[in-house]
Structure formats: structure tokens, C-alpha cells
Scaffold this motif. Structure first.
Motif, PDB file in Angstrom:
ATOM      1  N   ASP A  26      17.169  13.122  -7.918  1.00 15.59           N
ATOM      2  CA  ASP A  26      18.205  12.657  -8.751  1.00 15.59           C
ATOM      3  C   ASP A  26      17.940  10.805  -8.701  1.00 15.59           C
ATOM      4  N   PHE A  27      16.984  10.526  -9.615  1.00 19.13           N
ATOM      5  CA  PHE A  27      16.332   9.197  -9.764  1.00 19.13           C
ATOM      6  C   PHE A  27      15.608   8.859 -11.175  1.00 19.13           C
ATOM      7  N   GLU A  28      15.374   7.689 -11.251  1.00 20.98           N
ATOM      8  CA  GLU A  28      14.977   7.295 -12.604  1.00 20.98           C
ATOM      9  C   GLU A  28      13.512   6.444 -12.105  1.00 20.98           C
ATOM     10  N   LEU A  29      12.407   6.567 -12.456  1.00 20.54           N
ATOM     11  CA  LEU A  29      11.118   5.968 -12.286  1.00 20.54           C
ATOM     12  C   LEU A  29      10.817   4.614 -13.261  1.00 20.54           C
ATOM     13  N   VAL A  30      10.964   3.551 -13.021  1.00 20.05           N
ATOM     14  CA  VAL A  30      10.807   2.443 -13.999  1.00 20.05           C
ATOM     15  C   VAL A  30       9.422   1.738 -13.638  1.00 20.05           C
ATOM     16  N   ILE A  31       8.506   1.996 -14.418  1.00 17.65           N
ATOM     17  CA  ILE A  31       7.169   1.429 -14.392  1.00 17.65           C
ATOM     18  C   ILE A  31       6.986   0.167 -15.073  1.00 17.65           C
ATOM     19  N   CYS A  32       6.284  -0.880 -14.624  1.00 22.35           N
ATOM     20  CA  CYS A  32       5.988  -2.027 -15.479  1.00 22.35           C
ATOM     21  C   CYS A  32       4.483  -2.258 -15.510  1.00 22.35           C
ATOM     22  N   ASP A  33       3.959  -2.037 -16.509  1.00 15.27           N
ATOM     23  CA  ASP A  33       2.403  -1.943 -16.566  1.00 15.27           C
ATOM     24  C   ASP A  33       1.925  -3.550 -16.889  1.00 15.27           C
ATOM     25  N   ASP A  34       1.374  -4.022 -16.120  1.00 10.95           N
ATOM     26  CA  ASP A  34       1.057  -5.435 -16.136  1.00 10.95           C
ATOM     27  C   ASP A  34      -0.187  -5.642 -16.945  1.00 10.95           C
TER      28      ASP A  34
ATOM     29  N   SER B   3      16.994   3.868  -8.760  1.00 14.45           N
ATOM     30  CA  SER B   3      15.661   3.536  -9.673  1.00 14.45           C
ATOM     31  C   SER B   3      14.599   3.189  -8.625  1.00 14.45           C
ATOM     32  N   VAL B   4      13.521   4.037  -8.924  1.00 14.38           N
ATOM     33  CA  VAL B   4      12.328   3.755  -8.129  1.00 14.38           C
ATOM     34  C   VAL B   4      11.575   2.560  -8.997  1.00 14.38           C
ATOM     35  N   ILE B   5      11.219   1.579  -8.620  1.00 13.94           N
ATOM     36  CA  ILE B   5      10.649   0.545  -9.413  1.00 13.94           C
ATOM     37  C   ILE B   5       9.038   0.459  -8.764  1.00 13.94           C
ATOM     38  N   MET B   6       8.225   0.663  -9.879  1.00 12.36           N
ATOM     39  CA  MET B   6       6.767   0.641  -9.558  1.00 12.36           C
ATOM     40  C   MET B   6       5.890  -0.453 -10.732  1.00 12.36           C
ATOM     41  N   PRO B   7       5.393  -1.607 -10.147  1.00 10.46           N
ATOM     42  CA  PRO B   7       4.442  -2.450 -10.902  1.00 10.46           C
ATOM     43  C   PRO B   7       3.149  -1.896 -10.695  1.00 10.46           C
ATOM     44  N   VAL B   8       2.642  -1.774 -11.940  1.00  7.40           N
ATOM     45  CA  VAL B   8       1.133  -1.412 -11.820  1.00  7.40           C
ATOM     46  C   VAL B   8       0.137  -2.339 -12.832  1.00  7.40           C
ATOM     47  N   TYR B   9      -0.899  -2.443 -12.013  1.00 10.09           N
ATOM     48  CA  TYR B   9      -2.132  -3.312 -12.504  1.00 10.09           C
ATOM     49  C   TYR B   9      -3.309  -2.687 -12.295  1.00 10.09           C
ATOM     50  N   ASP B  10      -3.880  -2.001 -13.019  1.00  9.39           N
ATOM     51  CA  ASP B  10      -5.169  -1.620 -12.799  1.00  9.39           C
ATOM     52  C   ASP B  10      -5.596  -0.760 -11.495  1.00  9.39           C
ATOM     53  N   PRO B  11      -4.834   0.077 -10.919  1.00 15.62           N
ATOM     54  CA  PRO B  11      -5.164   0.970  -9.595  1.00 15.62           C
ATOM     55  C   PRO B  11      -6.289   1.969 -10.277  1.00 15.62           C
ATOM     56  N   LYS B  12      -6.792   2.418  -9.118  1.00 17.44           N
ATOM     57  CA  LYS B  12      -7.969   3.251  -9.529  1.00 17.44           C
ATOM     58  C   LYS B  12      -7.098   4.849 -10.014  1.00 17.44           C
TER      59      LYS B  12
END
Length: 273
Positions: free
Chosen positions: A34-42, A7-16
Motif C-alpha cells: 500500500d504505497f506510491e513510488l515517486v521517481i525523480c529522473d535527474d 511514499s517510496v522516494i527514488m532519485p535516479v541518474y544513469d544507473p546501469k
């Protein structure tokens, strides 16, 4: 074919917007797929969700898992939500303003399967608005003593064994550890017997610019000292650890322009990439 679920984990908060496009493109164009991308939008602005939706529609096989915090909760809490929603054994970090080189995931998974390490990272390239300008290299097999001077892994460039992260209590969510949560987590992991390795290649590009340097407050350096003090205790690095606790405070007194100049000289701006 790899036996490791990823799993690829990516926190996101107002990037350009252009940074988010670049980060997502770098993830979804990897040689290892062969992965899932898990994004948490803060609780970002609406354009973030729109960009993620655009990418989700391109990859209709369920590769992107999108979650959104009900309120702005910070990086550590967002990472923990990613981990809670991740199905993979191996968690590959990715920040929304950085980017990965095409073979990064493939080499990380191979290193993980070859060594069984709990933390797998790599050397990194440094870049800003003008382009790539330097690099940082890390010890191949970091030991407890390597935490004395600085964290011996680049956080964004890390992949973490989920089981080891959960055993360590996940990322600490506290005002006391804000902006130092990875240092606290990694030292806790090492105190519980975790091992780490750095791939001796530059597989990740880290966005280090003047704006990022200016955002760092002296209060963050004081927090860092406190986090280190507790971590050194867990790692049994005293009494020598006392000497190293002053380092963040000294660095924090250096004006941002002078600090940038020093880094340019040390890392050889536009010469060491």
C-alpha cells in the motif's frame, strides 16, 4: 491494515539498466504493497525513462509517479522534488543501484507505528559486482553523540517522517553540502528534537564497489568536515566534537585499494552476510 500513508522516494541518474531493474523489482515485490513510488529522473539517458515506463505499464493502479528534472540538479534537489510530489506521511528511501529485501517496507511501517520515530532505518548488507560481501550494523536508538564518529543511519535504508523533514528545511541543496546532504539533514532534524531507530535486521542491500570508492574525492572529505562542524554546533557536541572532525581527512588520505582491503578485513568479505 496500516493507518500510515507511505511514499517510496527514488532519485535516479544513469544507473546501469540491470541495477535499475533490480531496484524497481525489489520495491514492487514487497510484502507491504500500500504505497506510491515517486521517481525523480535527474536528466538520465533515455533508457531510464523507457525502463520506468515498462514498470509503470505493469502496475496500472497509479503506483508509480514519474517526474523528470529539466536539468541535472543533483541528488539533494531530486530528493526534494520527490518529497514535494509525495502524498505519504512516511517517506521510504530507495536508491536506484541498491535493492530492498522483500519484508523491508512491512517492518519499517510497523517500527514507525510502534515507536513514532522520525527516522527509521535498518542494518544493511554490502554487495558489489561479485555478490554480497559483508554488512554494517547500526545502533538501535541513535543519540546525538552517535553522530560524532559517523552518521548512525544508512541513508538509502532510511524511512523519514515527512513532517519532520519539512520542519528541518528538506535536504540542503548547495555545493557546500554535496554528497553530505543526508548528514546535514539528519543532524538538523536531531537538533530540532527528532528521534531515530534502527531495526536490528539487514533489510537493505547497499552497492559498495571499487568504482564508488574511487569517485570519492578528497574535496568531499573537506566538505564533510565543514558539514560536521556545523552539525556538531547545532547538536551542542563541542568541545569533544573537535577531536572527531579530523576523521574524514585521515580516511581521505588512505589509498582506495588499501581502504577496500581494510573494509574487507573489518567487515569480513563474504563471511559476514
Amino acid at each position: 491494515m496500516s493507518q500510515t500513508s507511505v511514499s517510496v522516494i527514488m532519485p535516479v541518474y544513469d544507473p546501469k539498466p540491470e541495477e535499475l531493474y533490480r531496484a524497481l523489482t525489489s520495491v514492487l515485490n514487497q510484502s507491504f504493497t500500500d504505497f506510491e513510488l515517486v521517481i525523480c529522473d535527474d536528466c538520465s539517458q533515455s533508457y531510464v525513462g523507457e525502463i520506468i515506463k515498462e514498470f509503470s505499464e505493469k502496475y496500472e493502479n497509479g503506483k508509480i509517479v514519474y517526474i523528470r528534472n529539466e536539468k541535472n540538479s543533483g541528488c539533494a534537489a531530486s530528493l526534494n522534488r520527490c518529497i514535494e510530489n509525495a502524498s505519504g506521511q512516511l517517506l521510504i528511501r530507495q536508491d536506484a543501484d541498491d535493492y530492498s529485501f522483500p519484508g523491508r517496507f512491512e517492518k519499517i511501517v510497523k517500527e514507525y507505528e510502534d515507536t513514532g520515530a522520525d527516522i527509521v532505518a535498518s542494518n544493511i548488507v554490502l554487495f558489489d559486482e561479485e555478490g554480497e560481501w559483508g554488512h554494517r550494523d547500526y545502533p538501535r536508538f541513535p543519540q546525538k553523540k552517535d553522530f560524532l564518529f559517523a552518521i548512525p543511519f544508512m541513508h538509502g535504508a532510511c524511512a523519514l517522517k515527512k513532517e519532520a523533514v519539512v520542519r528541518a528545511g528538506m535536504y540542503p541543496v548547495s555545493e557546500k553540502t554535496a554528497r553530505c546532504e543526508e548528514y546535514a539533514l539528519f543532524m538538523t532534524m536531531y537538533s530540532l528534537g527528532a528521534k531515530g531507530v534502527n531495526i536490528e535486521e539487514r533489510l537493505y542491500a547497499f552497492n559498495e564497489n571499487q568504482a564508488a570508492i574511487k569517485r570519492r574525492k578528497y574535496s568531499d572529505k573537506i566538505k564533510e568536515v565543514k558539514v560536521k562542524a556545523e552539525g556538531f554546533r547545532k547538536l551542542e557536541l563541542y568541545p569533544v566534537g573537535v577531536i572527531y572532525l579530523a576523521k574524514p581527512l585521515v580516511v581521505g588520505l588512505i589509498p582506495s585499494r588499501l581502504l577496500a582491503w581494510i573494509k574487507d578485513k573489518v567487515f569480513g568479505r563474504r563471511k559476514n552476510v
